[in-house]
Design an enzyme around this catalytic site. Sequence first.
Site, PDB file in Angstrom:
ATOM      1  N   HIS A  64      29.616  33.576  41.172  1.00 47.15           N
ATOM      2  CA  HIS A  64      30.597  34.908  40.980  1.00 47.15           C
ATOM      3  C   HIS A  64      31.140  34.943  39.652  1.00 47.15           C
ATOM      4  O   HIS A  64      31.015  33.887  38.966  1.00 47.15           O
ATOM      5  CB  HIS A  64      31.579  34.722  42.174  1.00 47.15           C
ATOM      6  CG  HIS A  64      31.298  35.158  43.437  1.00 47.15           C
ATOM      7  ND1 HIS A  64      32.036  35.550  44.495  1.00 47.15           N
ATOM      8  CD2 HIS A  64      30.008  34.819  44.168  1.00 47.15           C
ATOM      9  CE1 HIS A  64      31.582  35.464  45.733  1.00 47.15           C
ATOM     10  NE2 HIS A  64      30.037  35.215  45.402  1.00 47.15           N
ATOM     11  N   GLU A  66      33.892  35.098  38.371  1.00 41.58           N
ATOM     12  CA  GLU A  66      35.166  34.075  38.177  1.00 41.58           C
ATOM     13  C   GLU A  66      34.739  32.429  38.020  1.00 41.58           C
ATOM     14  O   GLU A  66      35.156  31.899  37.086  1.00 41.58           O
ATOM     15  CB  GLU A  66      36.351  34.180  39.040  1.00 41.58           C
ATOM     16  CG  GLU A  66      36.882  35.494  39.351  1.00 41.58           C
ATOM     17  CD  GLU A  66      36.035  36.358  40.277  1.00 41.58           C
ATOM     18  OE1 GLU A  66      36.954  37.392  40.941  1.00 41.58           O
ATOM     19  OE2 GLU A  66      35.016  36.309  40.590  1.00 41.58           O
TER      20      GLU A  66
END
Length: 167
Positions: A64, A66
Amino acid sequence: MNTKGHRSKSTQEDSFFMRKAIQQASDGMNSGEGGPFGAIIVKDGKIVGRGNNKVTSTNDPTAHAEVVAIRDACKNLNTFQLDDCTIYTSCEPCPMCLGAIYWARPKRIVYACDKKDAAAIDFDDAFIYKEIELPIDKRSIKTEQLLRDEGLKVFKAWEQKTDKEEY
């Protein structure tokens, strides 16, 4: 900005960096690397980490935006803690990313879209939040404990280790 009881005053600098995170999302999506998510990490007014969703291009469900940005920032800063950093992300972090962010210990998270916006385009994390609240034996993925005593031996060895680096 009002985020779950925390008030912070958005600045021009915040807007500048948020636009960078949103651009990361757009660039990654348009290049076919993954979904429409981007993140950057800033320390002392400088971008120290960048990431966009790369789940489908790397066959890594943990890639992802992040998490990719955290890995990049930690590599660039040569540390496993993001002290005094701010994470700007194009969307409110999912449970996995939120966990990773908390482990990285930045001072702040700033996001653009929220989890309802993500759910509206079929990125709905609500089921994970519900699963976390369930007793282990009620979760949809069968989970069982095995060989706890053997596992505890390693924990006890860690506890007694004198040259460990705490985190």
